[in-house]
Design a protein around this motif. Structure first.
Motif, PDB file in Angstrom:
ATOM      1  N   GLU A  59      30.799  42.170  39.211  1.00 56.64           N
ATOM      2  CA  GLU A  59      30.552  41.434  40.444  1.00 56.64           C
ATOM      3  C   GLU A  59      31.849  40.957  41.102  1.00 56.64           C
ATOM      4  O   GLU A  59      31.963  40.897  42.334  1.00 56.64           O
ATOM      5  CB  GLU A  59      29.642  40.239  40.146  1.00 56.64           C
ATOM      6  CG  GLU A  59      29.108  39.532  41.372  1.00 56.64           C
ATOM      7  CD  GLU A  59      28.205  38.376  40.993  1.00 56.64           C
ATOM      8  OE1 GLU A  59      27.078  38.318  41.509  1.00 56.64           O
ATOM      9  OE2 GLU A  59      28.624  37.526  40.164  1.00 56.64           O
ATOM     10  N   GLY A  60      32.850  40.619  40.286  1.00 53.41           N
ATOM     11  CA  GLY A  60      34.106  40.125  40.840  1.00 53.41           C
ATOM     12  C   GLY A  60      35.084  41.209  41.246  1.00 53.41           C
ATOM     13  O   GLY A  60      36.154  40.893  41.798  1.00 53.41           O
ATOM     14  N   ALA A  61      34.754  42.477  41.015  1.00 49.44           N
ATOM     15  CA  ALA A  61      35.719  43.551  41.255  1.00 49.44           C
ATOM     16  C   ALA A  61      36.159  43.665  42.716  1.00 49.44           C
ATOM     17  O   ALA A  61      37.360  43.790  42.986  1.00 49.44           O
ATOM     18  CB  ALA A  61      35.163  44.878  40.755  1.00 49.44           C
ATOM     19  N   PRO A  62      35.242  43.639  43.695  1.00 49.72           N
ATOM     20  CA  PRO A  62      35.711  43.751  45.087  1.00 49.72           C
ATOM     21  C   PRO A  62      36.664  42.634  45.487  1.00 49.72           C
ATOM     22  O   PRO A  62      37.695  42.888  46.131  1.00 49.72           O
ATOM     23  CB  PRO A  62      34.404  43.697  45.894  1.00 49.72           C
ATOM     24  CG  PRO A  62      33.345  44.167  44.962  1.00 49.72           C
ATOM     25  CD  PRO A  62      33.765  43.643  43.626  1.00 49.72           C
ATOM     26  N   ARG A  63      36.360  41.413  45.087  1.00 48.46           N
ATOM     27  CA  ARG A  63      37.224  40.288  45.433  1.00 48.46           C
ATOM     28  C   ARG A  63      38.570  40.386  44.703  1.00 48.46           C
ATOM     29  O   ARG A  63      39.620  40.091  45.287  1.00 48.46           O
ATOM     30  CB  ARG A  63      36.519  38.978  45.084  1.00 48.46           C
ATOM     31  CG  ARG A  63      37.358  37.729  45.280  1.00 48.46           C
ATOM     32  CD  ARG A  63      37.815  37.541  46.711  1.00 48.46           C
ATOM     33  NE  ARG A  63      38.506  36.266  46.877  1.00 48.46           N
ATOM     34  CZ  ARG A  63      39.412  36.026  47.814  1.00 48.46           C
ATOM     35  NH1 ARG A  63      39.749  36.990  48.674  1.00 48.46           N
ATOM     36  NH2 ARG A  63      39.979  34.842  47.906  1.00 48.46           N
ATOM     37  N   LEU A  64      38.553  40.822  43.445  1.00 49.12           N
ATOM     38  CA  LEU A  64      39.807  40.965  42.715  1.00 49.12           C
ATOM     39  C   LEU A  64      40.685  42.028  43.371  1.00 49.12           C
ATOM     40  O   LEU A  64      41.890  41.810  43.550  1.00 49.12           O
ATOM     41  CB  LEU A  64      39.549  41.337  41.257  1.00 49.12           C
ATOM     42  CG  LEU A  64      40.815  41.531  40.410  1.00 49.12           C
ATOM     43  CD1 LEU A  64      41.627  40.240  40.342  1.00 49.12           C
ATOM     44  CD2 LEU A  64      40.457  42.010  39.007  1.00 49.12           C
ATOM     45  N   SER A  65      40.087  43.154  43.749  1.00 56.20           N
ATOM     46  CA  SER A  65      40.856  44.190  44.444  1.00 56.20           C
ATOM     47  C   SER A  65      41.484  43.634  45.714  1.00 56.20           C
ATOM     48  O   SER A  65      42.653  43.920  46.029  1.00 56.20           O
ATOM     49  CB  SER A  65      39.949  45.385  44.772  1.00 56.20           C
ATOM     50  OG  SER A  65      40.666  46.382  45.476  1.00 56.20           O
ATOM     51  N   GLU A  66      40.729  42.815  46.420  1.00 48.57           N
ATOM     52  CA  GLU A  66      41.244  42.178  47.642  1.00 48.57           C
ATOM     53  C   GLU A  66      42.409  41.242  47.322  1.00 48.57           C
ATOM     54  O   GLU A  66      43.449  41.265  48.002  1.00 48.57           O
ATOM     55  CB  GLU A  66      40.111  41.412  48.323  1.00 48.57           C
ATOM     56  CG  GLU A  66      40.495  40.689  49.592  1.00 48.57           C
ATOM     57  CD  GLU A  66      39.329  39.891  50.168  1.00 48.57           C
ATOM     58  OE1 GLU A  66      39.577  38.824  50.749  1.00 48.57           O
ATOM     59  OE2 GLU A  66      38.171  40.331  50.004  1.00 48.57           O
ATOM     60  N   LEU A  67      42.252  40.421  46.298  1.00 54.91           N
ATOM     61  CA  LEU A  67      43.315  39.495  45.904  1.00 54.91           C
ATOM     62  C   LEU A  67      44.592  40.228  45.508  1.00 54.91           C
ATOM     63  O   LEU A  67      45.706  39.718  45.695  1.00 54.91           O
ATOM     64  CB  LEU A  67      42.858  38.616  44.740  1.00 54.91           C
ATOM     65  CG  LEU A  67      41.800  37.549  45.033  1.00 54.91           C
ATOM     66  CD1 LEU A  67      41.323  36.911  43.733  1.00 54.91           C
ATOM     67  CD2 LEU A  67      42.366  36.476  45.970  1.00 54.91           C
ATOM     68  N   LEU A  68      44.419  41.436  44.977  1.00 50.84           N
ATOM     69  CA  LEU A  68      45.558  42.212  44.494  1.00 50.84           C
ATOM     70  C   LEU A  68      46.112  43.159  45.550  1.00 50.84           C
ATOM     71  O   LEU A  68      46.970  43.993  45.253  1.00 50.84           O
ATOM     72  CB  LEU A  68      45.147  43.009  43.246  1.00 50.84           C
ATOM     73  CG  LEU A  68      44.714  42.180  42.033  1.00 50.84           C
ATOM     74  CD1 LEU A  68      44.218  43.083  40.921  1.00 50.84           C
ATOM     75  CD2 LEU A  68      45.852  41.295  41.546  1.00 50.84           C
ATOM     76  N   GLY A  69      45.616  43.050  46.776  1.00 52.22           N
ATOM     77  CA  GLY A  69      46.137  43.882  47.850  1.00 52.22           C
ATOM     78  C   GLY A  69      45.619  45.300  47.858  1.00 52.22           C
ATOM     79  O   GLY A  69      46.297  46.209  48.359  1.00 52.22           O
ATOM     80  N   GLY A  70      44.432  45.493  47.304  1.00 51.14           N
ATOM     81  CA  GLY A  70      43.817  46.815  47.353  1.00 51.14           C
ATOM     82  C   GLY A  70      43.959  47.642  46.090  1.00 51.14           C
ATOM     83  O   GLY A  70      43.764  48.866  46.126  1.00 51.14           O
ATOM     84  N   THR A  71      44.270  47.015  44.969  1.00 57.05           N
ATOM     85  CA  THR A  71      44.351  47.739  43.696  1.00 57.05           C
ATOM     86  C   THR A  71      43.052  48.491  43.437  1.00 57.05           C
ATOM     87  O   THR A  71      41.957  47.957  43.641  1.00 57.05           O
ATOM     88  CB  THR A  71      44.634  46.761  42.545  1.00 57.05           C
ATOM     89  OG1 THR A  71      45.932  46.198  42.736  1.00 57.05           O
ATOM     90  CG2 THR A  71      44.588  47.458  41.200  1.00 57.05           C
ATOM     91  N   HIS A  72      43.168  49.745  42.995  1.00 54.96           N
ATOM     92  CA  HIS A  72      41.994  50.575  42.759  1.00 54.96           C
ATOM     93  C   HIS A  72      41.159  50.040  41.593  1.00 54.96           C
ATOM     94  O   HIS A  72      41.701  49.538  40.592  1.00 54.96           O
ATOM     95  CB  HIS A  72      42.401  52.011  42.463  1.00 54.96           C
ATOM     96  CG  HIS A  72      42.957  52.722  43.657  1.00 54.96           C
ATOM     97  ND1 HIS A  72      43.280  54.061  43.664  1.00 54.96           N
ATOM     98  CD2 HIS A  72      43.235  52.280  44.915  1.00 54.96           C
ATOM     99  CE1 HIS A  72      43.740  54.410  44.845  1.00 54.96           C
ATOM    100  NE2 HIS A  72      43.729  53.344  45.629  1.00 54.96           N
ATOM    101  N   VAL A  73      39.857  50.166  41.729  1.00 54.57           N
ATOM    102  CA  VAL A  73      38.903  49.854  40.670  1.00 54.57           C
ATOM    103  C   VAL A  73      38.183  51.149  40.324  1.00 54.57           C
ATOM    104  O   VAL A  73      37.531  51.754  41.187  1.00 54.57           O
ATOM    105  CB  VAL A  73      37.885  48.785  41.115  1.00 54.57           C
ATOM    106  CG1 VAL A  73      36.872  48.513  40.007  1.00 54.57           C
ATOM    107  CG2 VAL A  73      38.590  47.500  41.536  1.00 54.57           C
ATOM    108  N   LEU A  74      38.292  51.591  39.084  1.00 53.41           N
ATOM    109  CA  LEU A  74      37.697  52.853  38.671  1.00 53.41           C
ATOM    110  C   LEU A  74      36.563  52.617  37.681  1.00 53.41           C
ATOM    111  O   LEU A  74      36.719  51.896  36.697  1.00 53.41           O
ATOM    112  CB  LEU A  74      38.749  53.764  38.037  1.00 53.41           C
ATOM    113  CG  LEU A  74      39.978  54.105  38.889  1.00 53.41           C
ATOM    114  CD1 LEU A  74      40.839  55.142  38.180  1.00 53.41           C
ATOM    115  CD2 LEU A  74      39.576  54.592  40.277  1.00 53.41           C
TER     116      LEU A  74
END
Length: 264
Positions: free
Chosen positions: A85-100
């Motif tokens: 659930e937190g993956a989209p927000r974490l990617s945003e916080l990290l400047g677009g880091t990929h989530v696989l």
């Protein structure tokens, strides 16, 4: 879901490799134990980290993960919300880091995980396909500096046993996945919930024995006249808090399907 097994599935790991950090999300509960384990893997102080399972959309938890930057990649063991659930927000916080993830629905900025996905970098990571808890469940065999660990998601927990989340989960697949993990003897297991275990292979063998015993109990319940999943749950999980019977029913439906028992 622990059933009658509430202790650890094996000896606890005495310590983690120096390149492994645990951040536990503040979402404890009957299904999440002490909370979701977010694992951070880093080869050295300046190397980009790899995060496994961001956990829930809790701003404090996600900020704590981001504070471990730089982070080069986020990996998902399976798609249940307490892991993703937190993956989209974490990617945003990290400047677009990929989530696989194996499931495209939980993949951000890259291609879904397959056995051919290149994950090699400063830390060697190999994907292990381990469906059963869910159809998209994977584990990760990670090696660095002569040490190895297996990140097991919910396929193996640090305490108790997991559900086979029927109909997405499949018991035959789960048993095969446990047989695969049983070959990783002497390698610590870093689970999605609960404490780290000293021996992934031993824990997998414990789980296999538990599942086979459960199947025998389900067979006996059916032979004694139970005809529906709720009726089987009432017999086999009689000593489990009724508030958890809904989760036990997932596993029972998977067990009945595995045994070829027709279900309404």
């Amino acid at each position: 879901m622990g059933g009658r097994v509430t202790g650890a599935a094996g000896a606890l790991a005495e310590e983690l490799p120096r390149w492994v950090s645990l951040l536990r999300a503040p979402n404890p509960g009957p299904m999440t134990l002490d909370g979701t384990n977010t694992w951070v893997l880093r080869a050295g102080p300046d190397a980009p980290a790899v995060v496994v399972d961001p956990g829930p959309a809790d701003e404090g938890h996600l900020a704590a993960i981001a504070a471990h930057g730089p982070i080069g990649l986020v990996l998902i063991t399976h798609g249940h919300p307490d892991h993703t659930e937190g993956a989209p927000r974490l990617s945003e916080l990290l400047g677009g880091t990929h989530v696989l993830a194996a499931d495209p629905a939980h993949t951000i900025g890259g291609e879904p995980l397959t056995a051919d996905t290149p994950l090699d970098g400063s830390i060697d990571i190999r994907l292990l396909k381990t469906p059963g808890h869910t159809a998209d469940s994977v584990c990760f065999l990670v090696e660095h500096a002569g040490e190895r660990v297996v990140l097991t998601g919910d396929t193996i927990l640090g305490r108790g046993t997991t559900v086979v989340a029927h109909p997405d989960g499949h018991l035959g697949d789960y048993l095969s996945s446990l047989e695969l993990l049983s070959t990783y003897r002497g390698i610590p297991a870093l689970p999605g919930h609960g404490p780290a275990l000293a021996d992934c292979g031993a824990a997998a063998e414990f789980y296999l024995a538990h599942r086979r015993a459960r199947l025998d109990q389900v067979r006996a319940a059916v032979a004694a006249g139970a005809t529906t999943a709720p009726e089987v749950v009432a017999v086999v999980y009689a000593d489990v808090d009724r508030s958890l019977w809904w989760a036990a029913e997932w596993s029972v439906r998977a067990q009945l399907e595995h045994l070829g028992v027709e279900q309404p």
